[in-house]
Design an enzyme around this catalytic site. Structure first.
Site, PDB file in Angstrom:
ATOM      1  CB  SER A   1      20.109  54.224  41.321  1.00  0.00           C
ATOM      2  OG  SER A   1      20.724  55.417  41.727  1.00  0.00           O
TER       3      SER A   1
ATOM      4  NE  ARG B   1      18.351  59.732  52.815  1.00  0.00           N
ATOM      5  CZ  ARG B   1      18.260  58.768  51.896  1.00  0.00           C
ATOM      6  NH1 ARG B   1      19.235  58.598  51.024  1.00  0.00           N
ATOM      7  NH2 ARG B   1      17.212  57.968  51.870  1.00  0.00           N
TER       8      ARG B   1
ATOM      9  CG  ASP C   1      16.291  60.498  37.400  1.00  0.00           C
ATOM     10  OD1 ASP C   1      16.944  61.306  38.084  1.00  0.00           O
ATOM     11  OD2 ASP C   1      16.529  59.272  37.378  1.00  0.00           O
TER      12      ASP C   1
ATOM     13  CG  HIS D   1      17.285  58.825  40.815  1.00  0.00           C
ATOM     14  ND1 HIS D   1      17.701  58.290  39.608  1.00  0.00           N
ATOM     15  CD2 HIS D   1      17.991  58.164  41.786  1.00  0.00           C
ATOM     16  CE1 HIS D   1      18.623  57.364  39.844  1.00  0.00           C
ATOM     17  NE2 HIS D   1      18.803  57.282  41.136  1.00  0.00           N
ATOM     18  CG  ASP D   2      13.978  57.950  45.552  1.00  0.00           C
ATOM     19  OD1 ASP D   2      15.037  57.415  45.177  1.00  0.00           O
ATOM     20  OD2 ASP D   2      13.816  58.402  46.705  1.00  0.00           O
TER      21      ASP D   2
END
Length: 376
Positions: A149, A218, A318, A351-352
């Site tokens: 990342s 967040r 992603d 993305h994670d």
């Protein structure tokens, strides 16, 4: 204001003064790091891991700290990054609140937290600070540089600034420059923090803290870290118990509750000013600027990096660091002469994915490092 430091974390001093790319400097700065495995007699088995925005240096458990690390499934004895073979170092990025010097740290000259007096932070500064850790440890070359990342950005800057220091590179869901969509999302996250009246131009404390701004920031982040496919499959339109919220327009669906739980945990684990600094550093990053290339010639800029081997991984779903950015990295490193493998991994976790879809990401990393180990 506070820092969050894991048991077993060690520290390396930064050179004084440590001069920043965009101006300003630090005196008596430090970098937090942890290590696993031993450096061999030839000193040619060092692997450096560079993290995303929020992780600490605690990538995996150790004798000093048995708590599971943020990449526990990937790093350790017999795992893809095998600590019985490799001497693994993970650094907490400069500008963070998890041990390395950042806006939440105390300025020794004033006895107060730096807050917004911390110099403007660039990805290039994070790369030079990571190199300072290696200098402190007496490591003169890397077998492999691994970046995830934001750490993928830092890794590319490291390779640009310290050519020939690293034999190979694994870039995981990284990018060579910030895209408008990613900049837009991070801009909204920063705005949520700055518009919270408790942020108070960075002059908050635990009793008067921009909690709501951090919660919203967040939540925006978590939405972009996963894919629409995962949200649909995991939550659908399942509703909470009708008594869960009596507030009009309050939480009604399970997905809302999930985001709230994530946000509440993060608020107590990360400093708002540090978040602002690291977020903006990602927006500014562009490999083209470091080698005077046209802003669109990403592949050409990456082709100037001397490297023997590279593995570039990305997830098909992603949206934050989309797959074409990993393709760019692979194309550029290959054009520069690196034996490069690019894999588009079919994971629905966005993305994670590199943190949670270990069954997809671990095998190619293991294979790459095994091949590197067996090279003459």
């Amino acid at each position: 204001m506070s820092e969050f430091i894991s048991t077993g974390t060690r520290f390396a001093p930064l050179p004084s003064p440590f001069v920043f790319k965009r101006g300003g400097s630090l005196n008596a700065g430090r970098m937090a790091f942890e290590t696993w495995g031993a450096l061999n007699a030839s000193k040619n088995n060092a692997v450096l891991i560079l993290t995303g925005l929020s992780p600490s240096a605690h990538a995996a458990s150790s004798a000093e700290n048995p708590e599971k690390g943020w990449w526990e499934a990937m790093v350790g004895p017999g795992k893809a990054i095998d600590t019985t073979v490799w001497h693994v170092i993970c650094v907490n990025t400069l500008g963070s609140c998890k041990g390395s010097t950042g806006p939440a740290s105390t300025d020794s000259a004033t006895g107060e937290a730096y807050r917004l007096q911390f110099p403007d932070l660039a990805i290039e500064d994070c790369a030079r600070a990571a190199k300072a850790v290696l200098n402190h440890l007496g490591i003169e070359s890397l077998a492999c540089l691994v970046g995830n990342s934001m750490g993928g950005m830092v890794a590319l800057s490291f390779l640009q600034q310290f050519p020939l220091f690293t034999r190979s590179h694994v870039n995981v869901s990284g990018s060579a420059q910030a895209l408008p969509f990613s900049i837009a999302i991070r801009s909204l996250q920063r705005e949520a923090i700055r518009l919270d009246p408790h942020w108070n131009q960075g002059r908050y404390d635990r009793a008067d803290y921009p909690r709501n701004g951090m919660r919203i920031a967040r939540k925006l982040g978590v939405v972009t870290y996963r894919s629409a496919m995962e949200w649909d499959g995991r939550f659908g339109r399942v509703r909470l118990n009708s008594e869960a919220s009596q507030e009009r327009f309050g939480m009604e669906f399970e997905v809302e509750s999930y985001l709230e739980a994530h946000a509440e945990r993060f608020v107590d684990q990360f400093d708002p000013n540090c978040y602002l600094y690291l977020s903006r550093a990602m927006d500014w990053f562009d490999v083209c600027q470091s080698c005077a290339r046209d802003g669109d010639d990403v592949v050409g800029a990456l082709a100037t990096i001397p490297l023997q081997r590279a593995l570039v991984l990305g997830a098909t779903t992603d949206i934050l660091f989309p797959l074409h950015q990993q393709q760019q990295i692979a194309d550029g490193l290959a054009r520069g002469g690196a034996k490069t493998r690019f894999l588009a991994l079919d994971s629905h976790q966005g993305h994670d994915a590199f943190l949670v879809d270990i069954d997809k990401f671990a095998p190619p990393i293991r294979q790459f490092l095994d091949e590197l180990r067996n090279l003459p």
